[in-house]
Design a protein around this motif. Structure first.
Motif, PDB file in Angstrom:
ATOM      1  N   ASN A   3       0.740  -1.194   0.114  1.00 41.88           N
ATOM      2  CA  ASN A   3      -0.047  -0.176  -0.158  1.00 41.88           C
ATOM      3  C   ASN A   3       0.970   1.115  -0.029  1.00 41.88           C
ATOM      4  O   ASN A   3       0.554   2.341  -0.827  1.00 41.88           O
ATOM      5  N   THR A   7       0.830   4.010  -2.986  1.00 43.17           N
ATOM      6  CA  THR A   7       0.246   5.402  -2.745  1.00 43.17           C
ATOM      7  C   THR A   7       1.454   6.276  -3.257  1.00 43.17           C
ATOM      8  O   THR A   7       1.076   7.329  -3.599  1.00 43.17           O
ATOM      9  N   SER A  11       0.753   8.935  -6.173  1.00 37.42           N
ATOM     10  CA  SER A  11       0.966  10.702  -5.815  1.00 37.42           C
ATOM     11  C   SER A  11       2.023  11.119  -6.898  1.00 37.42           C
ATOM     12  O   SER A  11       1.917  12.197  -7.156  1.00 37.42           O
ATOM     13  N   THR A  21      -2.962  12.146  -1.667  1.00 39.83           N
ATOM     14  CA  THR A  21      -3.383  10.937  -2.215  1.00 39.83           C
ATOM     15  C   THR A  21      -3.751   9.809  -1.397  1.00 39.83           C
ATOM     16  O   THR A  21      -4.646   9.034  -1.657  1.00 39.83           O
ATOM     17  N   SER A  22      -3.048   9.555  -0.050  1.00 39.73           N
ATOM     18  CA  SER A  22      -3.596   8.600   0.787  1.00 39.73           C
ATOM     19  C   SER A  22      -5.119   9.057   1.259  1.00 39.73           C
ATOM     20  O   SER A  22      -5.977   8.209   1.421  1.00 39.73           O
ATOM     21  N   MET A  25      -7.539   7.767  -1.443  1.00 43.15           N
ATOM     22  CA  MET A  25      -7.602   6.682  -1.474  1.00 43.15           C
ATOM     23  C   MET A  25      -8.618   5.983  -0.419  1.00 43.15           C
ATOM     24  O   MET A  25      -9.376   5.322  -0.772  1.00 43.15           O
TER      25      MET A  25
END
Length: 90
Positions: A3, A7, A11, A21-22, A25
């Motif tokens: 993960n 990520t 990004s 970005t996190s 998501m």
């Protein structure tokens, strides 16, 4: 790829910070999960279709003890890849 790596790569491609970005998501997964819990189907063009299906109850027999057990019905997430994706792995 885990993960954190995903990520980070996403990004870079989007030009966002890793935190943004996190957050994106997490928001996507929350919406995705909510829609599937409501019984809706999700189709992502070029990737595939996600759908929740109900498996009926059934009787299972333990091969050692010959004991019969009733397995209750349950909901199962299914995924069907698109033909575009299938063709890439031939």
């Amino acid at each position: 790829m885990n993960n954190k790596e995903f990520t980070s790569e996403l990004s870079k491609r989007l030009g966002y910070t890793i935190k943004d970005t996190s957050d994106l998501m997490v928001s996507f997964m929350a919406d995705f999960t909510q829609e599937l819990q409501e019984g809706n189907t999700w189709a992502i063009q070029g990737f595939g279709t996600f759908e929740v299906k109900k498996k009926a109850e059934r009787i299972s027999i333990n091969p050692v003890t010959k004991q019969r057990m009733l397995i209750p019905p349950k909901l199962v997430l299914t995924y069907k890849p698109s033909t575009t994706l299938k063709d890439k792995f031939k």
